[in-house]
Design a protein around this motif. Structure first.
Motif, PDB file in Angstrom:
ATOM      1  N   LEU A 240      44.019 -13.303  31.191  1.00 18.87           N
ATOM      2  CA  LEU A 240      42.618 -13.351  31.624  1.00 18.87           C
ATOM      3  C   LEU A 240      42.425 -12.606  32.688  1.00 18.87           C
ATOM      4  N   ALA A 241      43.173 -12.382  33.470  1.00 22.68           N
ATOM      5  CA  ALA A 241      43.001 -11.443  34.776  1.00 22.68           C
ATOM      6  C   ALA A 241      43.182 -10.021  34.227  1.00 22.68           C
ATOM      7  N   LEU A 242      43.980  -9.660  33.606  1.00 28.02           N
ATOM      8  CA  LEU A 242      44.369  -8.232  32.905  1.00 28.02           C
ATOM      9  C   LEU A 242      43.085  -7.812  31.857  1.00 28.02           C
ATOM     10  N   ALA A 243      42.702  -9.014  31.208  1.00 25.90           N
ATOM     11  CA  ALA A 243      41.469  -8.623  30.524  1.00 25.90           C
ATOM     12  C   ALA A 243      40.331  -8.192  31.208  1.00 25.90           C
ATOM     13  N   GLY A 244      39.802  -9.007  32.530  1.00 24.09           N
ATOM     14  CA  GLY A 244      39.139  -8.738  33.334  1.00 24.09           C
ATOM     15  C   GLY A 244      39.130  -7.345  34.100  1.00 24.09           C
TER      16      GLY A 244
ATOM     17  N   ALA B  57      40.910  -8.627  22.932  1.00 24.60           N
ATOM     18  CA  ALA B  57      42.260  -8.421  22.555  1.00 24.60           C
ATOM     19  C   ALA B  57      43.346  -8.425  23.325  1.00 24.60           C
ATOM     20  N   VAL B  58      43.086  -7.691  24.660  1.00 20.03           N
ATOM     21  CA  VAL B  58      43.772  -7.942  25.761  1.00 20.03           C
ATOM     22  C   VAL B  58      44.120  -9.391  26.157  1.00 20.03           C
TER      23      VAL B  58
ATOM     24  N   ALA C 132      46.193 -11.351  15.961  1.00 20.74           N
ATOM     25  CA  ALA C 132      44.811 -11.358  16.091  1.00 20.74           C
ATOM     26  C   ALA C 132      44.457 -10.479  17.114  1.00 20.74           C
ATOM     27  N   SER C 133      45.377 -10.172  18.560  1.00 27.43           N
ATOM     28  CA  SER C 133      44.880  -9.233  19.152  1.00 27.43           C
ATOM     29  C   SER C 133      45.003  -7.836  18.766  1.00 27.43           C
ATOM     30  N   LEU C 134      46.134  -7.490  17.957  1.00 27.10           N
ATOM     31  CA  LEU C 134      46.202  -6.155  17.418  1.00 27.10           C
ATOM     32  C   LEU C 134      45.076  -6.071  16.449  1.00 27.10           C
TER      33      LEU C 134
END
Length: 393
Positions: free
Chosen positions: A16-20, A59-60, A69-71
Motif C-alpha cells: 500500500l505504501a508503494l502504491a501511495g 495494480a501496484v 490481476a495486477s498485470l
C-alpha cells in the motif's frame, strides 16, 4: 534506520505504501503537465489521464496478493493511457507492474511476458520503420524495449536470484538437519557403548562381590580361613573393578578424544583371559579352558569385544550356573570363535539380572559384523560368538 514492522518485506502495508508513493509521483508529473507524450489527440483534457493513473496504482497494490490481476489491471490502464496520448507517470508505474509480475507471479507468467515483450519490441521497430520510411523509426522498438523488455528481464533476474537463495537456504537447513541427526545418532551410539562398558566393568566385579558376601552372611560357622578367603576375593574384585573404572574415566577425559574407540593402552585384551579365569576361579567357578589354533594379534575392537564377551559369559555362569564352565577360544584364519558352556541351576536360584549382559554381547558382535547366539544347547547353556578378524592376521 530500521523500517517499522508493517513496512517489512512481503507485508500488505509495504504494498500500500508503494502504491501511495507511485500515486504521489504520478500526480506530480500530471501537475507538471507531462502528458500527453505521444500526442495523437493534443486536445484531450488532462483530467482524463487520472483514472488510468489511479488504476495503475491499484495494480501496484495488488502485486503480491494477485499478480495476474495486477498485470491485467495495469495493462488495461496503460492501453487506455496510450490511447489518450500517453502520460509519463502511468508509463513509469507500468514498468513497476511488469517487474512485480515477473518477481511474484507464477513461472508461466514471466515466461509469457518475456515472449510478449520481445515480440512487441520487434513489431514496434518494424512498424516504426514502415510508418516513417526511415531507419530512425527503430526508435519505436527501442521505447518498447525500455518500457517493457528491460523491466521484465530485471524481474526475471531478481526472481532467479531469489529462487536460488531459497534453494540454498533449503539445502542449508537440510544439511543442518542431517548434521543434527548424525549428532544424535552418534550420541546414542556412544551412550550405548558406554552402557556396555559400564555394565561389563561394574556388574561383573560386583557380581563376584555379591556372591561371596552372600556366602559369608548365609553360611553359619565359617572359620576364619574361609572368611578371609571370601574377603580376599571381594577385595580383589573391588580393586579390579575400580582399576577398570579408572581407566574408562581416563579415556573419557582424554583431550581431543571423540570416545568412538578405546585406546589400545587401556583396552582389555583376549590375551588377558588367563587372569580373568583365575579371578573367576577364585570366586568359585571351576573353568576349563581350551584353545584351538595359534593365538595372534587381533584388531583392537575385536580384542576388547572378545574379552568382554568372555567376561560376561563367565560372570553369568557364576551367577546362574552350578559352579563349572567350559571356555573354548578358537583362532581361525578369518575369525576368532568364543564358546562358553555351563550347566544351569534347575531351581532358578542365583543373583537377579536384567538381561543387559546378553544384549550387550549381541551388540558387540553385531557392531563388528560378527555372529552371536545364546541359549540352551544339549542340556547346558551355551554362549557362542564369532568375531571377524580379516584374512591373514
Amino acid at each position: 534506520m530500521r523500517l517499522p514492522p508493517w513496512l517489512g518485506s512481503g507485508t500488505r502495508g509495504r504494498d500500500l505504501a508503494l502504491a501511495g508513493v507511485s500515486l504521489a509521483g504520478g500526480l506530480v508529473l500530471w501537475t507538471l503537465g507531462w502528458q500527453p507524450q505521444i500526442r495523437p489527440h493534443p486536445d484531450v483534457p488532462a483530467v482524463l489521464f487520472l483514472p488510468p493513473l489511479l488504476a495503475m496504482c491499484v495494480a501496484v497494490g495488488l502485486r503480491l496478493v494477485a499478480p495476474r490481476a495486477s498485470l491485467a489491471v495495469g495493462t488495461a490502464a496503460v492501453v487506455v493511457d496510450i490511447a489518450l496520448g500517453g502520460s509519463l507517470g502511468a508509463i513509469l508505474i507500468y514498468t513497476q507492474v511488469l517487474y512485480d509480475a515477473c518477481v511474484y507471479g507464477p513461472p508461466r507468467l514471466w515466461r509469457w511476458l518475456l515472449r510478449a515483450t520481445i515480440g512487441l519490441s520487434v513489431v514496434g521497430a518494424i512498424v516504426g520503420v514502415v510508418l516513417t520510411d526511415q531507419w530512425s523509426g527503430v526508435a519505436v522498438g527501442v521505447l518498447v524495449v525500455l518500457v517493457g523488455l528491460l523491466p521484465v528481464l530485471t524481474g526475471i533476474s531478481v526472481r532467479q536470484y531469489r529462487d536460488q537463495a531459497a534453494a540454498e537456504r533449503a539445502r542449508a537447513e537440510q544439511t543442518a538437519r542431517l548434521v543434527e541427526l548424525d549428532r544424535r545418532q552418534a550420541v546414542s551410539a556412544e551412550r550405548a557403548r558406554m552402557a556396555r562398558e559400564l555394565h561389563d566393568v561394574v556388574a561383573n566385579h560386583l557380581s563376584a562381590v555379591a556372591i561371596h558376601a552372600t556366602a559369608v552372611l548365609s553360611v553359619p560357622g565359617l572359620d576364619r580361613g574361609q572368611v578371609e578367603s571370601a574377603l580376599r576375593v571381594i577385595r580383589e574384585s573391588s580393586v579390579q573393578g575400580l582399576a577398570e573404572m579408572r581407566q574408562m574415566i581416563e579415556v573419557l577425559r582424554e583431550p581431543g578424544g571423540d570416545g568412538t574407540a578405546v585406546p589400545e593402552s587401556v583396552s582389555a585384551r583376549l590375551a588377558e583371559t588367563d587372569e580373568l579365569v583365575e579371578r573367576v576361579r577364585a570366586a568359585g567357578l571351576a573353568v576349563r579352558v581350551r584353545t584351538d589354533g595359534a593365538p595372534g594379534p587381533l584388531p583392537v575392537g575385536v580384542d576388547l569385544a572378545a574379552y568382554r564377551i568372555v567376561q560376561e559369559s563367565l560372570t553369568n555362569a557364576l551367577k546362574h550356573g552350578t559352579g563349572e564352565a567350559d571356555l573354548t577360544i578358537a583362532y581361525r584364519p578369518a575369525e576368532v570363535v568364543l564358546t562358553v558352556e555351563n550347566p544351569v541351576r534347575r531351581d532358578g536360584a542365583g543373583l537377579p539380572g536384567a538381561g543387559a549382559g546378553l544384549i550387550g554381547m549381541r551388540e558387540r558382535a553385531t557392531l563388528l559384523a560378527g555372529r552371536f547366539s545364546a541359549g540352551p544347547h544339549d542340556g547346558r547353556w551355551q554362549v557362542r560368538a564369532a568375531l571377524p578378524i580379516g584374512e591373514g592376521r
